[in-house]
Design an enzyme around this catalytic site. Structure first.
Site, PDB file in Angstrom:
ATOM      1  N   CYS A   2       0.881  -1.093   0.051  1.00 40.04           N
ATOM      2  CA  CYS A   2       0.100  -0.130   0.043  1.00 40.04           C
ATOM      3  C   CYS A   2       0.763   1.291  -0.049  1.00 40.04           C
ATOM      4  O   CYS A   2       2.179   1.244   0.307  1.00 40.04           O
ATOM      5  CB  CYS A   2      -0.722   0.100   1.111  1.00 40.04           C
ATOM      6  SG  CYS A   2      -1.735  -1.417   1.466  1.00 40.04           S
ATOM      7  N   ARG A  27       1.480   1.300  -6.121  1.00 37.32           N
ATOM      8  CA  ARG A  27       1.641   0.311  -5.120  1.00 37.32           C
ATOM      9  C   ARG A  27       0.609  -0.220  -4.378  1.00 37.32           C
ATOM     10  O   ARG A  27       0.447  -1.410  -3.778  1.00 37.32           O
ATOM     11  CB  ARG A  27       1.976   1.019  -3.758  1.00 37.32           C
ATOM     12  CG  ARG A  27       3.433   2.002  -4.060  1.00 37.32           C
ATOM     13  CD  ARG A  27       3.834   2.986  -2.713  1.00 37.32           C
ATOM     14  NE  ARG A  27       4.188   2.128  -1.757  1.00 37.32           N
ATOM     15  CZ  ARG A  27       5.502   2.193  -1.406  1.00 37.32           C
ATOM     16  NH1 ARG A  27       6.388   2.739  -2.112  1.00 37.32           N
ATOM     17  NH2 ARG A  27       5.835   1.503  -0.117  1.00 37.32           N
ATOM     18  N   TRP A  74      -3.573  -2.206  -1.434  1.00 35.63           N
ATOM     19  CA  TRP A  74      -3.425  -3.408  -1.960  1.00 35.63           C
ATOM     20  C   TRP A  74      -3.905  -4.359  -1.130  1.00 35.63           C
ATOM     21  O   TRP A  74      -3.328  -4.658  -0.074  1.00 35.63           O
ATOM     22  CB  TRP A  74      -2.104  -3.810  -2.411  1.00 35.63           C
ATOM     23  CG  TRP A  74      -2.207  -4.933  -3.421  1.00 35.63           C
ATOM     24  CD1 TRP A  74      -2.541  -5.246  -4.468  1.00 35.63           C
ATOM     25  CD2 TRP A  74      -1.404  -6.440  -2.944  1.00 35.63           C
ATOM     26  NE1 TRP A  74      -2.456  -6.622  -5.044  1.00 35.63           N
ATOM     27  CE2 TRP A  74      -1.683  -7.309  -3.799  1.00 35.63           C
ATOM     28  CE3 TRP A  74      -0.871  -6.641  -1.715  1.00 35.63           C
ATOM     29  CZ2 TRP A  74      -1.394  -8.749  -3.678  1.00 35.63           C
ATOM     30  CZ3 TRP A  74      -0.533  -8.076  -1.667  1.00 35.63           C
ATOM     31  CH2 TRP A  74      -0.698  -8.980  -2.578  1.00 35.63           C
ATOM     32  N   ASN A  98       0.888   0.335   5.948  1.00 37.62           N
ATOM     33  CA  ASN A  98       1.314  -0.364   4.860  1.00 37.62           C
ATOM     34  C   ASN A  98       1.917  -1.418   5.491  1.00 37.62           C
ATOM     35  O   ASN A  98       2.950  -1.214   6.331  1.00 37.62           O
ATOM     36  CB  ASN A  98       2.174   0.366   3.992  1.00 37.62           C
ATOM     37  CG  ASN A  98       2.919  -0.494   3.060  1.00 37.62           C
ATOM     38  OD1 ASN A  98       2.433  -1.461   2.639  1.00 37.62           O
ATOM     39  ND2 ASN A  98       4.360  -0.009   2.666  1.00 37.62           N
ATOM     40  N   GLY A  99       1.666  -2.835   5.228  1.00 40.74           N
ATOM     41  CA  GLY A  99       2.389  -3.957   5.769  1.00 40.74           C
ATOM     42  C   GLY A  99       1.258  -4.812   6.510  1.00 40.74           C
ATOM     43  O   GLY A  99      -0.041  -5.042   5.962  1.00 40.74           O
ATOM     44  N   GLU A 479       9.356 -14.988 -19.004  1.00 38.26           N
ATOM     45  CA  GLU A 479       8.818 -13.634 -18.688  1.00 38.26           C
ATOM     46  C   GLU A 479       7.988 -13.438 -19.669  1.00 38.26           C
ATOM     47  O   GLU A 479       7.300 -12.367 -19.378  1.00 38.26           O
ATOM     48  CB  GLU A 479      10.224 -12.942 -18.997  1.00 38.26           C
ATOM     49  CG  GLU A 479      10.272 -11.174 -18.971  1.00 38.26           C
ATOM     50  CD  GLU A 479       9.498 -10.612 -17.699  1.00 38.26           C
ATOM     51  OE1 GLU A 479       9.338 -11.315 -16.790  1.00 38.26           O
ATOM     52  OE2 GLU A 479       9.236  -9.227 -17.704  1.00 38.26           O
ATOM     53  N   LYS A 483       4.570 -11.468 -18.527  1.00 41.56           N
ATOM     54  CA  LYS A 483       3.999 -10.335 -19.143  1.00 41.56           C
ATOM     55  C   LYS A 483       2.674 -10.348 -19.603  1.00 41.56           C
ATOM     56  O   LYS A 483       1.733  -9.562 -19.339  1.00 41.56           O
ATOM     57  CB  LYS A 483       5.068  -9.529 -20.073  1.00 41.56           C
ATOM     58  CG  LYS A 483       6.245  -9.009 -19.852  1.00 41.56           C
ATOM     59  CD  LYS A 483       6.184  -7.583 -19.132  1.00 41.56           C
ATOM     60  CE  LYS A 483       6.134  -7.596 -17.902  1.00 41.56           C
ATOM     61  NZ  LYS A 483       7.317  -8.181 -16.907  1.00 41.56           N
ATOM     62  N   GLU A 486       0.123 -11.101 -16.972  1.00 33.81           N
ATOM     63  CA  GLU A 486      -0.242  -9.812 -16.053  1.00 33.81           C
ATOM     64  C   GLU A 486      -1.110  -8.679 -16.481  1.00 33.81           C
ATOM     65  O   GLU A 486      -2.016  -8.321 -15.860  1.00 33.81           O
ATOM     66  CB  GLU A 486       1.175  -9.182 -15.890  1.00 33.81           C
ATOM     67  CG  GLU A 486       2.272  -9.741 -14.634  1.00 33.81           C
ATOM     68  CD  GLU A 486       3.481  -9.003 -14.578  1.00 33.81           C
ATOM     69  OE1 GLU A 486       3.554  -8.673 -13.522  1.00 33.81           O
ATOM     70  OE2 GLU A 486       3.871  -8.682 -15.612  1.00 33.81           O
ATOM     71  N   HIS A 502       7.366 -33.084 -23.591  1.00 34.92           N
ATOM     72  CA  HIS A 502       7.168 -33.848 -22.365  1.00 34.92           C
ATOM     73  C   HIS A 502       5.797 -33.341 -21.660  1.00 34.92           C
ATOM     74  O   HIS A 502       5.663 -33.629 -20.511  1.00 34.92           O
ATOM     75  CB  HIS A 502       8.352 -33.656 -21.431  1.00 34.92           C
ATOM     76  CG  HIS A 502       9.710 -34.140 -22.093  1.00 34.92           C
ATOM     77  ND1 HIS A 502       9.661 -35.665 -22.386  1.00 34.92           N
ATOM     78  CD2 HIS A 502      10.772 -33.726 -22.078  1.00 34.92           C
ATOM     79  CE1 HIS A 502      10.942 -35.817 -22.925  1.00 34.92           C
ATOM     80  NE2 HIS A 502      11.542 -34.695 -22.956  1.00 34.92           N
ATOM     81  N   LYS A 602       2.482  -3.207  -7.709  1.00 33.70           N
ATOM     82  CA  LYS A 602       4.145  -3.068  -8.189  1.00 33.70           C
ATOM     83  C   LYS A 602       4.917  -3.812  -7.245  1.00 33.70           C
ATOM     84  O   LYS A 602       6.122  -4.547  -7.787  1.00 33.70           O
ATOM     85  CB  LYS A 602       4.453  -1.592  -8.156  1.00 33.70           C
ATOM     86  CG  LYS A 602       5.769  -1.187  -8.672  1.00 33.70           C
ATOM     87  CD  LYS A 602       5.847  -1.223 -10.233  1.00 33.70           C
ATOM     88  CE  LYS A 602       7.095  -1.047 -10.769  1.00 33.70           C
ATOM     89  NZ  LYS A 602       7.264  -1.974 -11.980  1.00 33.70           N
TER      90      LYS A 602
HETATM   91  C1  G6P Z   1       5.278  -7.950  -8.108  1.00 32.21           C
HETATM   92  C2  G6P Z   1       5.316  -7.010  -9.528  1.00 32.21           C
HETATM   93  C3  G6P Z   1       6.470  -7.700 -10.534  1.00 32.21           C
HETATM   94  C4  G6P Z   1       7.670  -7.905  -9.935  1.00 32.21           C
HETATM   95  C5  G6P Z   1       7.576  -8.592  -8.461  1.00 32.21           C
HETATM   96  C6  G6P Z   1       8.943  -8.371  -7.789  1.00 32.21           C
HETATM   97  O1  G6P Z   1       4.853  -9.098  -8.104  1.00 32.21           O
HETATM   98  O2  G6P Z   1       4.006  -7.156  -9.942  1.00 32.21           O
HETATM   99  O3  G6P Z   1       6.253  -7.056 -11.798  1.00 32.21           O
HETATM  100  O4  G6P Z   1       8.574  -8.427 -10.917  1.00 32.21           O
HETATM  101  O5  G6P Z   1       6.712  -7.839  -7.783  1.00 32.21           O
HETATM  102  O6  G6P Z   1       9.265  -7.158  -7.329  1.00 32.21           O
HETATM  103  P1  G6P Z   1      10.692  -6.342  -7.134  1.00 32.21           P
HETATM  104  O7  G6P Z   1      10.480  -5.023  -6.872  1.00 32.21           O
HETATM  105  O8  G6P Z   1      11.309  -7.145  -6.063  1.00 32.21           O
HETATM  106  O9  G6P Z   1      11.592  -6.594  -8.325  1.00 32.21           O
END
Ligand code: G6P
Length: 607
Positions: A2, A27, A74, A98-99, A479, A483, A486, A502, A602
Site C-alpha cells: 500500500c 503500490r 492493495w 502499509n504492511g 518472462e 507479461k 499480467e 514432455h 508493483k
Molecule cells: C510484483 C510485481 C512484479 C515484480 C515483482 C518483484 O509481483 O507485480 O512486476 O517483478 O513484484 O518485485 P521487485 O520489486 O522485487 O523486483
C-alpha cells in the site's frame, strides 16, 4: 503493498494528499481514503476501487483541514470494500498502514473482550483501537504510540492522526518503508520520496524500529528504545517531471521505450568503454574466494536471475542456486559460510526477497543486491550494492528494470570470471564491446513496435498462449508469458523448448498461438526443431528471430517478428523488447488497464 502519505501543513491538505496517492497508485489500487483533522474532528472520506472514485467522493464532500493522512490499498486482510479501506478510525484517532500486523487476531480478540467494536475485517484496525484506548485513558499521542508499538508483530509503516491534536502526526516504521519530508513550514510522511516529489526533495529515511513525531516545524525521530535520534536529511533526486507519462499513452509503453537510454545509463557504472574493462563498485569482501552463488528474487526479477545463472556458470564457472524468494527459506537451503547471496529487486522492498536476504545474512553469506531504488531496505542491508539506473518504474509490469538488471548481471558475471581467471583479457574486451552495443540494439528492436502492434490481433483472441525458448532465452519465454498474463489476462506458459514434448505439446491446436524466441546462434537449430514439432500438430507459430533466422525458418509461421542480429550475450536484453511490446499491444487490443492490471501491485511488501 500500500502507499501512505501524511501532511502537517499551512494550507488545506486534501488535494495534495490525493496527488501524493496518485504517485503511489502503483503500490496498490483496490481502494483509497483520506482523513483530515479540522475543528477537533476527524473527517474521513473513503472509496473502493481506483483513486478517481475517491476524487469523486471528495468533489461532493471535501475534507477540509491542514493536517491529514491518506492511503491507497492493495488488499491483504479483508476484501477491497469501502469499510476495509484506510484510514481506520475510532472517535479519537485515524491511521493508515502499509504492511501486515501478524498478531492482529489475538489483539483483536482481547480488544473485543474489552468492549471495542470493529467495523472492518482488516488487521490494521486493531492498531487504531490500541492507540485510541491509550488516548482515551488520558495519555499523550507520544505516550500512546510508545505503549502500542511493542505490542505489534509483523511489518508496518504507520501514519496516525489525533482528533484533539491538529498539527500533529505520528509515523512509525518496522519492515515497511517510511520517509519524512521537510518543507517550508510543512512536514510530510510518505512511503517513498516519489510520493513527496512535488512537495519536497528534502528527505530522511526512517530506520527499522524508528517512530517520528511530525509537526509543521519539523520532525523528532526516536529509535526503538524511544531515544531521540538524528537521521540524515538527503536531497532526493526524484523530480515530479520524471514520473509524467509525456507523449506516451501508458507508463509501461514509456518505460519500454526508455530502455536504450536507461540501459546505457546503467552500463556507464559497470563498464569502462575506453579501457574496454568491466568495472564494479568497491566491495568489502574478496570476490575471488566466492565458491557458490545463491540468487533469490521474485517475479520478473527472478527471471533476470535465471538468465544470470547461465552467465555466472558459463563465464565464471561458479555454481549457482536459484530460488523464488517465497520458497527459499522454507526449503532450508544449505548455505556454506562465505557464499555470495545475490538478491535482485526493482523496488528493494519485496517482503519475500527481503526476508530471504536477512536469512542469508544470518547464515554468513555475503550480500549483494541489484536494486533500482538505492535507498530501499535491500540496498541498505547489502555488503555490495549494485544499483540499476532505470529511474522510477511506475507501470506495474516491470520492463526497463528487467533490462537494466540484465546489464548489471552480465557485467558482474564477467567481472567474477576475470577475477577468477576464467576470462581472458580478449574475452573481457569482447563482453564490453557487446554490452556497449546493447543500447543501439534495443533501439533497433523498438523499431518493430508498429509491426508488433499490427500482429497483436492474432494473439488477442487466444485463451492460452505458449512461449518457447532455449538456454538464456528460456527465461525470456517465462518472462514473455508472465507479461502477457499480467496485463492481458490471457493464460500463458513459458517452456524450455526441448521440454515441450514432455507435456505441453498435448495442448497444441490451432487455437493456441506458440511464440518462439530463437535468435540465430548455437541453439537456433534445436529450437527450430521443437518449433517444427508444433507446426506438425497444426500449431500457429509466431517466430521471433533475426533476419537469418527468419529466412531459414520463418516460412509457414502465422507471423514473424524480426530482431536485429546480436551477439548471444545481449540477446536476452534485446529479446525482452518484443515480448514486452507484444504483451503491451495485446493488452491495448483487449482494452485492459495496462498500467494497473487487476489484483496486482508493483511491489508486494507482505509475505
Ligand atoms: C510484483 C510485481 C512484479 C515484480 C515483482 C518483484 O509481483 O507485480 O512486476 O517483478 O513484484 O518485485 P521487485 O520489486 O522485487 O523486483
Amino acid at each position: 503493498m500500500c502507499g501512505i502519505i501524511g501532511i502537517v501543513g499551512k494550507e488545506a491538505v486534501s488535494d495534495r494528499l490525493v496527488d501524493g496517492l496518485k504517485r503511489m497508485e502503483y503500490r496498490g489500487y483496490d481502494s483509497a481514503g483520506v482523513c483530515t483533522v479540522e475543528n477537533s474532528q476527524l473527517i474521513r472520506r473513503r472509496a473502493e476501487g481506483k483513486l478517481f472514485n475517491l476524487v469523486n467522493v471528495l468533489k461532493s464532500d471535501d475534507a477540509p483541514g491542514h493536517t491529514g493522512i491518506a492511503h491507497t490499498r492493495w488488499a491483504t486482510h479483508g476484501a477491497p470494500t469501502t469499510s476495509n479501506a484506510h484510514p481506520h478510525a475510532t472517535g479519537e484517532v485515524a491511521l493508515v498502514h502499509n504492511g501486515i500486523i501478524e498478531n492482529f487476531k489475538p489483539l483483536r480478540d482481547e480488544l473485543i473482550k474489552r468492549g471495542r467494536q470493529f467495523e472492518s475485517e482488516t488487521d490494521t484496525e486493531v492498531v487504531a483501537h490500541l492507540v485510541s484506548e491509550q488516548v482515551e485513558d488520558g495519555k499523550s499521542p507520544e505516550e500512546a504510540v510508545q505503549a502500542v508499538l511493542p505490542q505489534l508483530r509483523g511489518a508496518f509503516a504507520l501514519a496516525i492522526a489525533f482528533r484533539s491534536h491538529p498539527g500533529l502526526l505520528i509515523g512509525a516504521r518496522l519492515g515497511s518503508p517510511l520517509v519524512v519530508g521537510y518543507g517550508d513550514g510543512e512536514t510530510y510522511l510518505g512511503s517513498d520520496a516519489l510520493a513527496l516529489a512535488p512537495l519536497t526533495q528534502q528527505i530522511s529515511y526512517l530506520e527499522e524500529g524508528d517512530w517520528v513525531v511530525v509537526t509543521e516545524d519539523g520532525a523528532t525521530i526516536y529509535d526503538n528504545q524511544n531515544k531521540a535520534v538524528e537521521r540524515e536529511v538527503t536531497t532526493s533526486g526524484v523530480s515530479a517531471a520524471t514520473i509524467e507519462k509525456g507523449q506516451y499513452r501508458h507508463y509501461m509503453q514509456k518505460e519500454i521505450f526508455e530502455q536504450p537510454t536507461v540501459v546505457a545509463q546503467t552500463l556507464q557504472s559497470y563498464i569502462r568503454p575506453l579501457e574496454q574493462q568491466v568495472a564494479l563498485p568497491q566491495m568489502g569482501f574478496d570476490l575471488e574466494s566466492i565458491k557458490r552463488i545463491t540468487i533469490v528474487a521474485c517475479g520478473t526479477s527472478y527471471y533476470a536471475g535465471m538468465v544470470a545463472k547461465y552467465w555466472f556458470e558459463t563465464f565464471a564457472r561458479v555454481p549457482v542456486d536459484l530460488d523464488v524468494a517465497s520458497e527459499f527459506r522454507y526449503r532450508e537451503p544449505v548455505l556454506e559460510p562465505g557464499g555470495l547471496a545475490l538478491f535482485i529487486s526493482q523496488s528493494g522492498e519485496t517482503a519475500d526477497t527481503l526476508a530471504a536476504l536477512r536469512h542469508s545474512k544470518e547464515n554468513d553469506q555475503k550480500i549483494a543486491v541489484v536494486v533500482n531504488v538505492p535507498t530501499s531496505s535491500m540496498a541498505r542491508e547489502a555488503d555490495l550494492l549494485l544499483p540499476t539506473h532505470a529511474g522510477p518504474e511506475i507501470g506495474v509490469a516491470s520492463t526497463k528494470a528487467f533490462s537494466c538488471q540484465l546489464a548489471v548481471l552480465a557485467a558482474l558475471a564477467a567481472h567474477l570470471a576475470v577475477v577468477k581467471g576464467k576470462m581472458s583479457r580478449e574475452e573481457e574486451m569482447d563482453v564490453v564491446r557487446h554490452l556497449t552495443e546493447a543500447p543501439a540494439a534495443l533501439n533497433a528492436a523498438l523499431a518493430y513496435d508498429e509491426a508488433i502492434a499490427d500482429m497483436a490481433h492474432l494473439v488477442a483472441p487466444a485463451r492460452d498462449v505458449l512461449y518457447l525458448g532455449r538456454g538464456p532465452d528460456y527465461p525470456l519465454a517465462l518472462e514473455g508469458a508472465l507479461k502477457l498474463k499480467e496485463i492481458s489476462y490471457i493464460h500463458a506458459e513459458g517452456y524450455a523448448s526441448g521440454e515441450m514434448k514432455h507435456g505441453p505439446i498435448a495442448l497444441i491446436d490451432e487455437a493456441v498461438p506458440v511464440i518462439v524466441l530463437a535468435p540465430s546462434g548455437p541453439l537456433f537449430e534445436k529450437t527450430v526443431s521443437n518449433m517444427q514439432e508444433v507446426r506438425a500438430r497444426g500449431g500457429k507459430i509466431v517466430l521471433i528471430s533475426d533476419a537469418d533466422g527468419l529466412a531459414e525458418a520463418g516460412e509457414g509461421c502465422m507471423a514473424t517478428i524480426e530482431m536485429p542480429r546480436v551477439h548471444p550475450l545481449i540477446a536476452p536484453l534485446v529479446y525482452a523488447v518484443p515480448v514486452q511490446l507484444l504483451a503491451y499491444h495485446v493488452a491495448v487490443a483487449k482494452g485492459t488497464d495496462v498500467d494497473q492490471p487487476r489484483n496486482l501491485a508493483k511491489s508486494v511488501t507482505v509475505e
